[in-house]
Design a protein around this motif. Structure first.
Motif, PDB file in Angstrom:
ATOM      1  N   PRO A 246      -8.896 -29.629 -10.093  1.00 25.62           N
ATOM      2  CA  PRO A 246      -7.783 -28.918 -10.746  1.00 25.62           C
ATOM      3  C   PRO A 246      -8.225 -27.715 -11.575  1.00 25.62           C
ATOM      4  O   PRO A 246      -7.576 -26.656 -11.528  1.00 25.62           O
ATOM      5  CB  PRO A 246      -7.130 -30.000 -11.610  1.00 25.62           C
ATOM      6  CG  PRO A 246      -7.452 -31.282 -10.916  1.00 25.62           C
ATOM      7  CD  PRO A 246      -8.840 -31.083 -10.388  1.00 25.62           C
ATOM      8  N   ALA A 247      -9.315 -27.846 -12.324  1.00 23.96           N
ATOM      9  CA  ALA A 247      -9.777 -26.728 -13.153  1.00 23.96           C
ATOM     10  C   ALA A 247     -10.285 -25.582 -12.295  1.00 23.96           C
ATOM     11  O   ALA A 247     -10.092 -24.410 -12.623  1.00 23.96           O
ATOM     12  CB  ALA A 247     -10.855 -27.201 -14.124  1.00 23.96           C
ATOM     13  N   VAL A 248     -10.950 -25.906 -11.185  1.00 23.29           N
ATOM     14  CA  VAL A 248     -11.413 -24.861 -10.278  1.00 23.29           C
ATOM     15  C   VAL A 248     -10.220 -24.133  -9.674  1.00 23.29           C
ATOM     16  O   VAL A 248     -10.183 -22.890  -9.624  1.00 23.29           O
ATOM     17  CB  VAL A 248     -12.315 -25.458  -9.181  1.00 23.29           C
ATOM     18  CG1 VAL A 248     -12.566 -24.432  -8.076  1.00 23.29           C
ATOM     19  CG2 VAL A 248     -13.630 -25.935  -9.776  1.00 23.29           C
ATOM     20  N   ALA A 249      -9.234 -24.889  -9.199  1.00 24.10           N
ATOM     21  CA  ALA A 249      -8.051 -24.263  -8.609  1.00 24.10           C
ATOM     22  C   ALA A 249      -7.332 -23.389  -9.630  1.00 24.10           C
ATOM     23  O   ALA A 249      -6.846 -22.295  -9.299  1.00 24.10           O
ATOM     24  CB  ALA A 249      -7.109 -25.331  -8.059  1.00 24.10           C
ATOM     25  N   ALA A 250      -7.270 -23.835 -10.868  1.00 25.32           N
ATOM     26  CA  ALA A 250      -6.617 -23.040 -11.915  1.00 25.32           C
ATOM     27  C   ALA A 250      -7.373 -21.739 -12.164  1.00 25.32           C
ATOM     28  O   ALA A 250      -6.765 -20.694 -12.416  1.00 25.32           O
ATOM     29  CB  ALA A 250      -6.519 -23.860 -13.198  1.00 25.32           C
ATOM     30  N   ALA A 251      -8.697 -21.782 -12.112  1.00 24.15           N
ATOM     31  CA  ALA A 251      -9.497 -20.579 -12.324  1.00 24.15           C
ATOM     32  C   ALA A 251      -9.331 -19.585 -11.178  1.00 24.15           C
ATOM     33  O   ALA A 251      -9.336 -18.374 -11.388  1.00 24.15           O
ATOM     34  CB  ALA A 251     -10.964 -20.952 -12.489  1.00 24.15           C
ATOM     35  N   VAL A 252      -9.170 -20.092  -9.961  1.00 31.86           N
ATOM     36  CA  VAL A 252      -9.035 -19.224  -8.790  1.00 31.86           C
ATOM     37  C   VAL A 252      -7.639 -18.614  -8.694  1.00 31.86           C
ATOM     38  O   VAL A 252      -7.459 -17.484  -8.245  1.00 31.86           O
ATOM     39  CB  VAL A 252      -9.392 -20.017  -7.516  1.00 31.86           C
ATOM     40  CG1 VAL A 252      -9.004 -19.257  -6.256  1.00 31.86           C
ATOM     41  CG2 VAL A 252     -10.881 -20.341  -7.494  1.00 31.86           C
ATOM     42  N   ARG A 253      -6.630 -19.367  -9.110  1.00 33.61           N
ATOM     43  CA  ARG A 253      -5.242 -18.903  -9.139  1.00 33.61           C
ATOM     44  C   ARG A 253      -4.758 -18.376  -7.775  1.00 33.61           C
ATOM     45  O   ARG A 253      -4.049 -17.386  -7.684  1.00 33.61           O
ATOM     46  CB  ARG A 253      -5.058 -17.824 -10.202  1.00 33.61           C
ATOM     47  CG  ARG A 253      -5.188 -18.368 -11.625  1.00 33.61           C
ATOM     48  CD  ARG A 253      -4.789 -17.355 -12.680  1.00 33.61           C
ATOM     49  NE  ARG A 253      -5.803 -16.333 -12.878  1.00 33.61           N
ATOM     50  CZ  ARG A 253      -5.617 -15.033 -12.636  1.00 33.61           C
ATOM     51  NH1 ARG A 253      -4.457 -14.595 -12.181  1.00 33.61           N
ATOM     52  NH2 ARG A 253      -6.595 -14.174 -12.858  1.00 33.61           N
ATOM     53  N   GLY A 254      -5.160 -19.049  -6.724  1.00 34.68           N
ATOM     54  CA  GLY A 254      -4.648 -18.728  -5.402  1.00 34.68           C
ATOM     55  C   GLY A 254      -5.196 -17.466  -4.778  1.00 34.68           C
ATOM     56  O   GLY A 254      -4.757 -17.058  -3.700  1.00 34.68           O
ATOM     57  N   ARG A 255      -6.185 -16.843  -5.402  1.00 39.95           N
ATOM     58  CA  ARG A 255      -6.683 -15.573  -4.885  1.00 39.95           C
ATOM     59  C   ARG A 255      -7.582 -15.741  -3.667  1.00 39.95           C
ATOM     60  O   ARG A 255      -7.659 -14.839  -2.821  1.00 39.95           O
ATOM     61  CB  ARG A 255      -7.412 -14.815  -5.999  1.00 39.95           C
ATOM     62  CG  ARG A 255      -6.465 -14.321  -7.099  1.00 39.95           C
ATOM     63  CD  ARG A 255      -7.220 -13.772  -8.293  1.00 39.95           C
ATOM     64  NE  ARG A 255      -7.869 -14.830  -9.064  1.00 39.95           N
ATOM     65  CZ  ARG A 255      -8.610 -14.612 -10.144  1.00 39.95           C
ATOM     66  NH1 ARG A 255      -8.806 -13.368 -10.565  1.00 39.95           N
ATOM     67  NH2 ARG A 255      -9.156 -15.615 -10.806  1.00 39.95           N
ATOM     68  N   ILE A 256      -8.265 -16.856  -3.567  1.00 42.94           N
ATOM     69  CA  ILE A 256      -9.066 -17.183  -2.393  1.00 42.94           C
ATOM     70  C   ILE A 256      -8.882 -18.677  -2.119  1.00 42.94           C
ATOM     71  O   ILE A 256      -8.478 -19.430  -3.004  1.00 42.94           O
ATOM     72  CB  ILE A 256     -10.564 -16.858  -2.591  1.00 42.94           C
ATOM     73  CG1 ILE A 256     -11.128 -17.590  -3.813  1.00 42.94           C
ATOM     74  CG2 ILE A 256     -10.779 -15.352  -2.712  1.00 42.94           C
ATOM     75  CD1 ILE A 256     -12.633 -17.387  -4.015  1.00 42.94           C
ATOM     76  N   PRO A 257      -9.177 -19.126  -0.903  1.00 42.35           N
ATOM     77  CA  PRO A 257      -9.041 -20.559  -0.620  1.00 42.35           C
ATOM     78  C   PRO A 257     -10.011 -21.405  -1.429  1.00 42.35           C
ATOM     79  O   PRO A 257     -11.146 -20.999  -1.695  1.00 42.35           O
ATOM     80  CB  PRO A 257      -9.362 -20.646   0.881  1.00 42.35           C
ATOM     81  CG  PRO A 257      -9.170 -19.276   1.421  1.00 42.35           C
ATOM     82  CD  PRO A 257      -9.524 -18.345   0.301  1.00 42.35           C
ATOM     83  N   VAL A 258      -9.533 -22.583  -1.820  1.00 48.43           N
ATOM     84  CA  VAL A 258     -10.355 -23.586  -2.485  1.00 48.43           C
ATOM     85  C   VAL A 258     -10.380 -24.816  -1.582  1.00 48.43           C
ATOM     86  O   VAL A 258      -9.333 -25.386  -1.279  1.00 48.43           O
ATOM     87  CB  VAL A 258      -9.795 -23.967  -3.869  1.00 48.43           C
ATOM     88  CG1 VAL A 258     -10.599 -25.111  -4.479  1.00 48.43           C
ATOM     89  CG2 VAL A 258      -9.797 -22.760  -4.794  1.00 48.43           C
ATOM     90  N   LEU A 259     -11.557 -25.198  -1.126  1.00 44.19           N
ATOM     91  CA  LEU A 259     -11.708 -26.391  -0.308  1.00 44.19           C
ATOM     92  C   LEU A 259     -12.447 -27.454  -1.101  1.00 44.19           C
ATOM     93  O   LEU A 259     -13.063 -27.160  -2.132  1.00 44.19           O
ATOM     94  CB  LEU A 259     -12.465 -26.067   0.990  1.00 44.19           C
ATOM     95  CG  LEU A 259     -11.703 -25.231   2.024  1.00 44.19           C
ATOM     96  CD1 LEU A 259     -11.689 -23.750   1.656  1.00 44.19           C
ATOM     97  CD2 LEU A 259     -12.312 -25.393   3.411  1.00 44.19           C
ATOM     98  N   LEU A 260     -12.401 -28.684  -0.615  1.00 35.46           N
ATOM     99  CA  LEU A 260     -13.043 -29.804  -1.308  1.00 35.46           C
ATOM    100  C   LEU A 260     -13.697 -30.718  -0.304  1.00 35.46           C
ATOM    101  O   LEU A 260     -13.153 -30.964   0.779  1.00 35.46           O
ATOM    102  CB  LEU A 260     -12.010 -30.586  -2.131  1.00 35.46           C
ATOM    103  CG  LEU A 260     -12.494 -31.910  -2.758  1.00 35.46           C
ATOM    104  CD1 LEU A 260     -11.973 -32.060  -4.181  1.00 35.46           C
ATOM    105  CD2 LEU A 260     -12.081 -33.118  -1.916  1.00 35.46           C
ATOM    106  N   ASP A 261     -14.890 -31.228  -0.646  1.00 30.78           N
ATOM    107  CA  ASP A 261     -15.454 -32.360   0.085  1.00 30.78           C
ATOM    108  C   ASP A 261     -15.911 -33.412  -0.916  1.00 30.78           C
ATOM    109  O   ASP A 261     -15.975 -33.170  -2.117  1.00 30.78           O
ATOM    110  CB  ASP A 261     -16.574 -31.934   1.038  1.00 30.78           C
ATOM    111  CG  ASP A 261     -17.858 -31.470   0.340  1.00 30.78           C
ATOM    112  OD1 ASP A 261     -18.072 -31.774  -0.857  1.00 30.78           O
ATOM    113  OD2 ASP A 261     -18.665 -30.787   0.994  1.00 30.78           O
ATOM    114  N   GLY A 262     -16.180 -34.609  -0.393  1.00 27.73           N
ATOM    115  CA  GLY A 262     -16.661 -35.687  -1.255  1.00 27.73           C
ATOM    116  C   GLY A 262     -15.646 -36.792  -1.450  1.00 27.73           C
ATOM    117  O   GLY A 262     -14.656 -36.599  -2.155  1.00 27.73           O
TER     118      GLY A 262
END
Length: 335
Positions: A246-262
């Motif tokens: 959530p904190a990473v997505a908030a920092a990016v603010r939709g400007r580039i894709p955020v993916l996740l693994d794990g």
């Protein structure tokens, strides 16, 4: 998986140190619950998306993992055929046991994972070779200035590949010998950005957990971030990826894709990650277990079952598309 050598199984399953982070990736999902909506008249959900300009049937991609031929004789070729047949993306590891060109011959959609090497000319060669093979994105692993201490491998004495297997993408163009992978503690943001002089491919950085690093990736003009702790194989005690998301997505603010693994194992995990801000997820170990159990068909079975489970969970949550998965779909529960 009955035929999988126990030492090789430990290599795939294991992590760094006491494997706290390996366990945490899955356990963190156990603290999260879905709060579904009802009577939404959604029809059959469509989990399709567009990622880096490519239309995909669903939000589950294959993470980079090394040494597929330890799991099955067909190795990365079998995995690629399954990716092709299910329409997803395979991220080919730099440490693949099959050359990138042979993997590309399958017709699968490929990304290429890279550890930038201290020999920058050889790094450029790797990137150029991958791009010539037709990969459509470069995934730069940035969480590995040194090797993690993987105690299962140390106990098992697993230090080298068996005879006949090598990291085919590390073949030196001048001598033909296989180079060692060298982790580079001097690697910095400038080195990643400098790859722009070598390739026009989109560049994603893999291994981001801190929101400040995600913001830096945006500021540096990179094309995506992957929230990852290397499957718990590098820093034992690192935060679980779904907790960092959530904190990473908030920092990016939709400007580039955020993916996740794990820790992603079920459709509910995928939906939870998307609701918490991920554009898509990647899976690693489930693919390896499918490969060990049944080659191409085993991997395709894992991908198909997970895709169907995502569609099922979306329907049960009242979501017609991935855009219908808001943050308030997820609740955290504490004992």
């Amino acid at each position: 998986m009955a035929g999988l050598d126990p030492v090789h199984r430990d290599f795939f399953a294991g992590g760094a140190g006491e494997e706290r982070t390996v366990r945490a990736n899955a356990a963190a999902f156990d603290r999260l619950r879905l709060l579904p909506r009802v009577l939404r008249a959604t029809g059959t959900p469509d989990p399709g998306l567009t990622l880096l300009g490519a239309a995909l049937p669903g939000p589950v991609l294959i993470a980079p993992t090394a040494f597929h031929r330890l799991a099955h004789p067909d190795g990365e070729v079998a995995t690629a055929r399954a990716a092709r047949d299910t329409g997803t993306v395979l991220t080919v590891s730099m440490a693949a046991t099959t050359p990138i060109e042979r993997i590309a011959d399958t017709g699968a959609r490929l990304w290429f994972q890279l550890y930038p090497q201290p020999d920058r000319d050889f790094t450029a060669h790797l990137v150029e070779r991958a791009e010539a093979a037709g990969v459509t994105a470069l995934v730069v692993t940035v969480d590995s200035p040194v090797f993690g201490r993987r105690e299962r491998d140390l106990r098992n004495g697993f230090l080298d590949l068996p005879a006949g297997l090598v990291c085919e993408n590390l073949r030196d163009p001048a001598t033909g010998r296989i180079r060692d992978i060298v982790m580079d503690p001097s690697l910095g943001w400038d080195d990643v950005v400098r790859l722009r002089t070598t390739t026009r491919l989109p560049i994603l950085v893999k291994g981001v957990l801190h929101p400040a690093d995600a913001a830096e990736a945006v500021a540096r003009g990179l094309d995506g971030v992957i929230v990852s702790n290397h499957g718990g194989r590098q820093l034992d005690g690192a935060v679980a990826t779904i907790d960092a998301l959530p904190a990473v997505a908030a920092a990016v603010r939709g400007r580039i894709p955020v993916l996740l693994d794990g820790g992603v194992r079920r459709g509910a995990d995928v939906v939870t990650a998307l609701a918490r801000g991920a554009s898509a997820v990647l899976i690693g170990r489930p693919v390896l277990w499918g490969l060990a159990a049944g080659g191409r068909d085993g991997v395709a079975g894992v991908l198909t079952e997970l895709h169907e489970d995502v569609v099922r969970v979306m329907a049960l949550c009242g979501a017609a598309t991935l855009a219908d998965l808001p943050p308030d779909l997820v609740r955290e529960v504490r004992p």
